[in-house]
Design a protein around this motif. Structure first.
Motif, PDB file in Angstrom:
ATOM      1  N   PRO A 173       0.822  -1.208   0.000  1.00  0.00           N
ATOM      2  CA  PRO A 173       0.000   0.000   0.000  1.00  0.00           C
ATOM      3  C   PRO A 173       0.860   1.264   0.000  1.00  0.00           C
ATOM      4  CG  PRO A 173      -0.831  -1.583   1.592  1.00  0.00           C
ATOM      5  CD  PRO A 173       0.485  -2.116   1.110  1.00  0.00           C
ATOM      6  N   GLY A 174       0.417   2.247  -0.753  1.00  0.00           N
ATOM      7  CA  GLY A 174       1.114   3.528  -0.796  1.00  0.00           C
ATOM      8  C   GLY A 174       2.262   3.585  -1.768  1.00  0.00           C
ATOM      9  N   ARG A 215       3.266   7.278  -2.122  1.00  0.00           N
ATOM     10  CA  ARG A 215       2.159   8.209  -2.000  1.00  0.00           C
ATOM     11  C   ARG A 215       2.078   9.084  -3.241  1.00  0.00           C
ATOM     12  NH1 ARG A 215       3.127   9.225   4.524  1.00  0.00           N
ATOM     13  NH2 ARG A 215       1.948   7.379   5.189  1.00  0.00           N
ATOM     14  N   ARG A 254       6.372   4.123   5.204  1.00  0.00           N
ATOM     15  CA  ARG A 254       6.092   5.272   4.346  1.00  0.00           C
ATOM     16  C   ARG A 254       6.173   6.533   5.198  1.00  0.00           C
ATOM     17  NH1 ARG A 254       2.771   0.991   3.294  1.00  0.00           N
ATOM     18  NH2 ARG A 254       1.300   1.676   4.912  1.00  0.00           N
ATOM     19  N   GLU A 300       1.254  13.395   8.476  1.00  0.00           N
ATOM     20  CA  GLU A 300       0.355  12.256   8.358  1.00  0.00           C
ATOM     21  C   GLU A 300      -0.382  12.045   9.672  1.00  0.00           C
ATOM     22  OE1 GLU A 300       2.667   8.612   7.723  1.00  0.00           O
ATOM     23  OE2 GLU A 300       4.437   9.704   8.385  1.00  0.00           O
ATOM     24  N   GLU A 357      -4.299   6.813   2.364  1.00  0.00           N
ATOM     25  CA  GLU A 357      -3.983   5.433   2.008  1.00  0.00           C
ATOM     26  C   GLU A 357      -4.710   4.499   2.968  1.00  0.00           C
ATOM     27  OE1 GLU A 357       0.259   5.452   2.246  1.00  0.00           O
ATOM     28  OE2 GLU A 357       0.275   4.904   4.355  1.00  0.00           O
ATOM     29  N   THR A 416      -4.481   3.732  -2.447  1.00  0.00           N
ATOM     30  CA  THR A 416      -3.957   5.075  -2.187  1.00  0.00           C
ATOM     31  C   THR A 416      -4.649   6.063  -3.112  1.00  0.00           C
ATOM     32  OG1 THR A 416      -1.797   4.175  -1.592  1.00  0.00           O
ATOM     33  CG2 THR A 416      -1.906   6.522  -2.095  1.00  0.00           C
ATOM     34  N   ALA A 465      -4.459  10.022  -4.106  1.00  0.00           N
ATOM     35  CA  ALA A 465      -3.538  11.154  -3.970  1.00  0.00           C
ATOM     36  C   ALA A 465      -3.837  12.211  -5.024  1.00  0.00           C
ATOM     37  CB  ALA A 465      -2.093  10.685  -4.100  1.00  0.00           C
ATOM     38  N   TYR A 525      -4.419   0.801  -6.521  1.00  0.00           N
ATOM     39  CA  TYR A 525      -4.889  -0.135  -5.509  1.00  0.00           C
ATOM     40  C   TYR A 525      -4.486  -1.569  -5.852  1.00  0.00           C
ATOM     41  CZ  TYR A 525      -8.483  -0.811  -9.070  1.00  0.00           C
ATOM     42  OH  TYR A 525      -9.122  -1.057 -10.242  1.00  0.00           O
TER      43      TYR A 525
END
Length: 842
Positions: A91-92, A109, A158, A648, A699, A716, A718, A744
């Motif tokens: 993820p991310g 990201r 991340r 974050e 995310e 994620t 963005a 994703y």
């Protein structure tokens, strides 16, 4: 590098620590592996504490970080063995790859993919960087890293403390962690392509040896043409890794070694037919080709002439593809002494290799290109292949599509990317009031070589299928040859400079970075901060006619040694060896991170963090307007490094088969770099820029299991923006190229008794091909199903497919708008490939 060797000198003292301890080291009982019943699925070991980019390994719900893990049970199910392909399932993480190790682009990201490589992410192996910089020209980190059965897990952090627990990692850290033989056992697996030619053997084995010693060995070997038709074994090579560990009463010591020698074909840009509008384009294979299975690679386009880094005639072989060679040895240790946990990691790596690519400089109908380069009445003939010398009667119907291109053969000889890296760290937990204060002090040091030579040549090529590509010769109406065995020039032949980008780097980067952190935990609350001071010294020489002054970059050379000079041999790019450019500068920057985590209840916690991390510019700033090769320094000292700011905030939940993490983020960075772009005709151009970027988004990561069913999800969202551009203000406010708003992955699975069935689904929404935001690059969804069956004890049969629906998944378009010809150069993921495997566990 004195401070590196001083830091590394701690290792012998750490290894000698057991002899200085009062109590002798005990011999722990040997661990024994428990064989699973015949119908059982592979056993997932208890989750390990997350240890990458943090002071001490701890439960993620007690840490103010955003992090994820893929373990050895998950890894075979992601649909690919390529490093970038695996990373793209975290993820991310946004990864662009054509399915090979190398030539990939990875970011985190919404940070920009302004160029290839992984500028804002550091990729590590067992806690130390593979390369100090993730975006070295023609030498991205994944070129020198492989995933095999010796891999225990992949951890990613991340943002967060990644910027303070490693150099040049402001966006995050990805760590490939090896098995170390805690339990006796191993496996052998044979994998073979069912609809393509590639065979691979993997193995690993580890076991305790007694008296506290244990070991692990593993590796792979593969050979075959690969998933695209090229007419030769594009994949050939493998890896062997071994480690030996001594467990102590209060720590451990470990020695390890790695040998990697692996060659892969480079699946670069290949033409597709574009229709529709720039806002809503459609893409299909060029007639006479298959855009998912064809390339310009073949035995008949492999060999060509040129000059080496000493300007002497030589021969290049494109079949060497993307070739990485690594020979490394290292040691690490950890020891508890008087309440302090002291750890030391040291590795020396000899790294070299070769990079080959074919970039389309000009692509157009054959009759138009012939007229443009050889005038009216010119003739086209085969230069290589079984029909060499034969005149082509109808160029307009050549290969069923009538297209020709001037291809740029790019070759990079990676003489040395050698490095030595060392990380020394000491941590202690103090009782302070009703809570615990964890303090960490560390010193990181490294020396990274960048010694490489670039050369380019222009060739006349067409587009065909089945690995049968050839080069062509062009002759004027008056019978004057324009080409030499299909070569137009032995350099990057542009209208202004033949010698452009014909360069050599011989540079060394030294890094020294002390760092510290403190984390105070009291009850449900934890507050922490960390800081890192990076100092760098850069020195060396540059060679290239484009540096200016009186340098000369063009010569007439008989490169093929036949005693006569052809027209292309009057256009040979050379290096001005007697007039090197200078590199001699230093830089300093500070990175810091602060965070707070609150464990609301056993299953849920919330956290927030703000970080600012730095990243040295590396060799990409050289040969650009941002660097002065006379003084050896950046024109503006601020461009010697860039900084990333991130904020974050997130919530984490884990209970009874459900894990769910959600993190909102904001990131901002400034960057001076170069990238290969394209104009509206599809012609490539190199762009130097200084920009500011920003991104905001969220995310999500989740996993749910109920009985035999489970599903893992990562997504994620963005919104990224070019906030300023000092060269082209018209780009301000645009979305950076290749930056989808949503990407994703989903992995549903059913596992029961003797079989497992599931699929890995990777998707992305549309983005823009270039920063001007004209041509839309379509999104895609790739489905990779798998089935594993265990008919008898210790035997597993597997059937996996990549891109089972044969989707045209575009990761790069070499044009900023649909050209008048309707033909664009594009890089795609591979088409459908199906593999079968047999695994025996012992």
């Amino acid at each position: 590098m004195n401070y590196l060797y001083l830091s590394a000198a701690i290792m012998p003292l750490l290894l000698a620590a057991p002899a200085m301890a009062e109590a002798p080291a005990a011999t722990p009982p040997a661990a024994t592996a428990q064989a699973a019943p015949a119908a059982d699925a592979p056993i997932r070991t208890a989750p390990k504490a997350f240890s990458t980019g943090v002071a001490k390994g701890r439960d993620l719900l007690d840490s103010a970080i955003s992090a994820s893990t893929l373990d050895e049970v998950d890894l075979p199910k992601v649909g690919t063995s390529s490093v970038a392909g695996i990373i793209g399932n975290l993820p991310g993480i946004r990864a662009e790859t054509s399915g090979i190790d190398g030539v990939s682009s990875v970011t985190v990201r919404g940070l920009p993919l302004a160029a290839d490589g992984s500028k804002y992410l550091q990729i590590q192996e067992d806690g130390l960087p593979v390369l100090e910089f993730g975006d070295i020209h023609f030498g991205s980190t994944d070129m020198f890293l492989r995933a095999d059965m010796g891999l225990s897990q992949v951890q990613v952090i991340r943002g967060g403390s990644a910027s303070t627990f490693a150099s040049n990692s402001p966006g995050g850290l990805i760590n490939f962690i090896s098995k170390t033989g805690e339990e006796e056992g191993g496996a052998v697996m044979v994998t073979s392509g069912l609809d393509y030619d590639l065979n691979r053997v993997d193995f690993d084995y580890g076991a305790p040896l007694g008296d506290g010693w244990r070991y692990h060995v593993g590796g792979f070997y593969r050979q075959g043409e690969g998933p695209r038709d090229i007419g030769y074994d594009g994949f050939k090579g493998g890896q062997f890794k071994a480690n030996l560990t001594r467990q102590l009463d209060h720590g451990y010591i470990r020695f390890y070694a790695k040998y990697l020698d692996d060659r892969q074909p480079n699946y670069g840009l290949f033409p597709l037919v574009a229709s529709g509008s720039n806002n809503d384009p459609s893409f299909a294979s060029l007639p006479g080709t298959d855009g998912l299975r064809d390339t310009t690679l073949s035995n008949d386009t492999a060999i060509y002439n040129g000059v080496d880094q000493n300007n002497n005639p030589t021969t290049f072989d494109r079949r060497n593809g993307v070739h990485g060679v690594v020979k490394s040895v290292g040691a690490e240790g950890q020891y508890d002494l008087n309440g302090w946990t002291i750890s030391e990691k040291l590795r020396y790596s000899r790294i070299s290799g070769e990079f080959n690519d074919d970039i389309s400089l000009v692509s157009m109908p054959a009759t138009s290109l012939m007229a443009a380069f050889a005038g009216p009445g010119s003739r086209l003939s085969y230069a290589t292949g079984p029909n060499a010398g034969q005149v082509i009667a109808s160029p307009a119907t050549l290969n069923g599509n009538g297209q020709l291109q001037i291809g740029v053969y790019a070759n990079a000889e990676l003489n040395s990317l050698d490095n030595i890296v060392n990380d020394l760290r000491a941590s202690k937990v103090w009782n302070v009031g009703e809570g615990k204060l964890t303090t960490t002090f560390g010193l990181y040091a490294s020396s990274q070589d960048v010694d490489m030579y670039w050369s380019f040549a222009n060739a006349l090529e067409g587009y065909t299928t089945g690995g049968q590509a050839v080069r062509y010769n062009l002759t004027t109406a008056t019978n004057i040859p324009v080409t030499d065995n299909g070569m137009i020039a032995y350099g990057f032949a542009t209208a202004t400079a033949l010698y452009t980008y014909h360069q050599r780097y011989d540079v060394n980067y030294q890094t020294l970075a002390p760092y510290a952190s403190a984390n105070y935990q009291i009850g449900k609350l934890a507050v922490g901060a960390s800081i890192r001071l990076d100092h760098g010294d850069v020195s060396g020489d540059l060679y290239g006619a484009s540096l200016g002054g009186t340098r000369v970059g063009q010569a007439t050379i008989d490169v093929n040694g036949n005693g006569s000079i052809s027209l292309p041999e009057t256009k040979v790019a050379i290096l001005p060896l007697a007039q090197p450019g200078n590199v001699d500068y230093g830089y300093d920057y500070v990175s810091y991170s602060v965070g707070v985590n609150y464990r609301i209840a056993e299953p849920v916690s919330v956290f927030g963090r703000y970080s600012r991390g730095g990243r040295a510019a590396g060799e990409r700033q050289m040969f650009t307007p941002q660097f002065n090769s006379v003084t050896g320094k950046p024109v503006d000292s601020d461009t010697a490094y860039g900084q990333v700011e991130q904020a974050e905030a997130g919530v984490k939940f884990r209970q009874e088969g459900l894990t769910a993490y959600a993190t909102a983020f904001w990131a901002s960075t400034g960057e001076s770099n170069t990238q290969i772009g394209a104009d509206s005709t599809g012609a490539p151009k190199v762009i130097s820029f200084t920009r500011d970027y920003s991104a905001t988004g969220i995310e999500l990561e989740g996993e749910y299991s109920y009985g035999p069913f489970s599903v893992a999800v990562g997504a994620t969202y963005a919104k990224a923006s070019i906030d300023s551009d000092s060269v082209n203000a018209a780009l301000e406010g645009n979305r950076p190229r290749h930056a989808p708003e949503l990407f994703y992955n989903v992995r549903p699975e059913y596992e029961h008794g003797m079989f497992t069935v599931g699929a890995t689904i990777n998707g992305t929404t549309s983005s823009y091909a270039q920063d001007d935001n004209v041509l839309v690059q379509p999104g895609y969804v790739i489905v990779n199903p798998y089935v594993y069956v265990r008919p008898v004890r210790n035997v597993e049969l597997g059937l996996t497919a990549f891109n089972v629906f044969d989707e045209i998944a575009i990761v790069n378009i070499g044009a900023s708008a649909i050209p008048a010809s309707g033909v664009v150069q594009a890089q795609t993921l591979n088409g459908r490939t199906i593999s079968a495997s047999l695994r025996y566990t012992f």
